[in-house]
Design an enzyme around this catalytic site. Structure first.
Site, PDB file in Angstrom:
ATOM      1  N   HIS A  34       1.020  -1.246  -0.058  1.00 22.13           N
ATOM      2  CA  HIS A  34       0.065  -0.230  -0.386  1.00 22.13           C
ATOM      3  C   HIS A  34       0.949   1.214  -0.271  1.00 22.13           C
ATOM      4  O   HIS A  34       1.159   1.607   1.080  1.00 22.13           O
ATOM      5  CB  HIS A  34      -1.097  -0.057   1.247  1.00 22.13           C
ATOM      6  CG  HIS A  34      -1.979   1.481   0.939  1.00 22.13           C
ATOM      7  ND1 HIS A  34      -1.684   1.902   2.310  1.00 22.13           N
ATOM      8  CD2 HIS A  34      -3.155   1.794   0.602  1.00 22.13           C
ATOM      9  CE1 HIS A  34      -3.082   3.121   2.088  1.00 22.13           C
ATOM     10  NE2 HIS A  34      -3.270   2.580   1.238  1.00 22.13           N
ATOM     11  N   GLU A  75       0.249  -0.689  -4.746  1.00 18.58           N
ATOM     12  CA  GLU A  75      -0.749   0.073  -4.510  1.00 18.58           C
ATOM     13  C   GLU A  75      -0.076   1.215  -4.880  1.00 18.58           C
ATOM     14  O   GLU A  75       1.024   1.763  -3.947  1.00 18.58           O
ATOM     15  CB  GLU A  75      -2.071  -0.056  -3.811  1.00 18.58           C
ATOM     16  CG  GLU A  75      -3.007   0.538  -4.072  1.00 18.58           C
ATOM     17  CD  GLU A  75      -2.784   1.902  -2.883  1.00 18.58           C
ATOM     18  OE1 GLU A  75      -3.566   3.092  -3.367  1.00 18.58           O
ATOM     19  OE2 GLU A  75      -1.981   2.556  -2.272  1.00 18.58           O
ATOM     20  N   ASP A  87      -0.891   6.271  -5.683  1.00 22.53           N
ATOM     21  CA  ASP A  87      -1.302   7.204  -5.842  1.00 22.53           C
ATOM     22  C   ASP A  87      -1.659   8.254  -6.982  1.00 22.53           C
ATOM     23  O   ASP A  87      -0.306   8.065  -7.559  1.00 22.53           O
ATOM     24  CB  ASP A  87      -2.602   7.403  -4.810  1.00 22.53           C
ATOM     25  CG  ASP A  87      -2.516   6.791  -3.394  1.00 22.53           C
ATOM     26  OD1 ASP A  87      -4.157   6.290  -3.487  1.00 22.53           O
ATOM     27  OD2 ASP A  87      -1.550   6.890  -2.481  1.00 22.53           O
ATOM     28  N   HIS A 137      -0.360  11.166  -2.217  1.00 19.58           N
ATOM     29  CA  HIS A 137      -2.157  10.571  -2.112  1.00 19.58           C
ATOM     30  C   HIS A 137      -3.086  11.760  -1.833  1.00 19.58           C
ATOM     31  O   HIS A 137      -3.945  11.729  -2.639  1.00 19.58           O
ATOM     32  CB  HIS A 137      -1.981   9.705  -1.158  1.00 19.58           C
ATOM     33  CG  HIS A 137      -2.919   9.036  -1.028  1.00 19.58           C
ATOM     34  ND1 HIS A 137      -3.719  10.417   0.561  1.00 19.58           N
ATOM     35  CD2 HIS A 137      -4.133   8.258  -0.924  1.00 19.58           C
ATOM     36  CE1 HIS A 137      -5.061   9.353   0.986  1.00 19.58           C
ATOM     37  NE2 HIS A 137      -5.318   9.001   0.368  1.00 19.58           N
ATOM     38  N   GLU A 167      -4.409   4.125  -8.293  1.00 17.79           N
ATOM     39  CA  GLU A 167      -5.633   4.536  -8.020  1.00 17.79           C
ATOM     40  C   GLU A 167      -5.394   6.237  -8.192  1.00 17.79           C
ATOM     41  O   GLU A 167      -4.625   6.466  -8.054  1.00 17.79           O
ATOM     42  CB  GLU A 167      -5.600   4.759  -5.953  1.00 17.79           C
ATOM     43  CG  GLU A 167      -6.700   5.150  -5.808  1.00 17.79           C
ATOM     44  CD  GLU A 167      -7.284   5.456  -3.316  1.00 17.79           C
ATOM     45  OE1 GLU A 167      -7.925   6.591  -3.825  1.00 17.79           O
ATOM     46  OE2 GLU A 167      -6.036   4.662  -3.806  1.00 17.79           O
TER      47      GLU A 167
END
Length: 240
Positions: free
Chosen positions: A8, A35, A37, A50, A109
């Site tokens: 993450h 993962e 962003d 993020h 993301e």
């Protein structure tokens, strides 16, 4: 069968989130996926960060989208951790270059729920194709209009519905917006949801699973992957 381990924001439990250091550490720790962003700079570069503002994760201030890449790349994103001093905001292209020679999957993301970045979907898809990563990419967003656009724009790439609370028959909703997977908060996951999703051909990857007990519960439910800040710890559990 153990769930795949997604790091993450990289191995963010031990390195500054969404930095190349965190991504390299995730690779070293044996993560099966990463993962991250993304947002757009003022000059339309796809940057990995993020928050919509710079204040929490860098030594800068203000909106990410108000700064050019030249301005953003000068900022320090080390969270004050001396060993990582000088770690900056990466470009998505830098992460794709790191992962292209590996077998790791990458969950991108799109942070376009609060700031509706014009052209973000096209820019991300273009970069993924440039690095030949179409088959190892999962594109997710809390903005489900964006997911539907991506599903139509790049049907060869997997898309995932991000959500944080109870969603009724989420495997059916995924099909409705053209997504092939669900990325729920782990507290919204039940064995029944996982079972029905599997029967519908929909994958389930909960976030952010950080405790041993929560990992065991997700594994017992049969999820396809867990998204965690501590990929190395859960890889060690699987080996043990």
């Amino acid at each position: 069968m153990y769930p795949l381990i997604y790091a993450h924001r990289g191995a963010s439990g031990h390195a500054p989130e969404n930095t190349m250091a965190a991504f390299r550490l995730a690779v070293q720790e044996g993560a099966g996926g990463i993962e991250l962003d993304v947002q757009l700079s003022a000059d339309k570069q796809v940057v990995v960060i993020h928050d919509e503002t710079l204040d929490r994760t860098t030594d800068g201030t203000g909106a990410v989208g108000s700064r050019t890449w030249e301005e953003l790349c000068r900022l320090d994103a080390s969270f004050g951790q001396e060993v990582y001093r000088g770690e900056g905001i990466p470009l998505l292209s830098q992460v794709l270059e790191l992962l292209a020679p590996t077998q790791l999957e990458l969950n991108i993301e799109l942070k376009n729920g609060i700031v509706p970045y014009d052209g973000m979907e096209e820019a991300v898809v273009r970069l993924v194709r440039q690095y030949g990563m179409e088959k190892r990419i999962v594109l997710s967003s809390f903005n489900h209009y964006s997911i539907a656009r991506l599903a139509g724009m790049a049907p060869d790439m997997e898309t995932a519905v991000l959500y944080s609370e109870g969603l009724y028959r989420p495997w059916e909703y995924a099909a409705f917006v053209g997504a092939r997977s669900l990325h729920p908060h782990y507290l919204a996951v039940t064995p029944e949801i996982v079972m029905n999703a599997r029967m519908a051909g929909v994958k389930v990857r909960p976030w952010t699973v950080n405790s041993d007990d929560d990992y065991r519960r997700m594994a017992a439910a049969g999820v396809d992957a867990v998204i965690t800040n501590y990929p190395g710890r859960f890889k060690a559990m699987q080996k043990a």
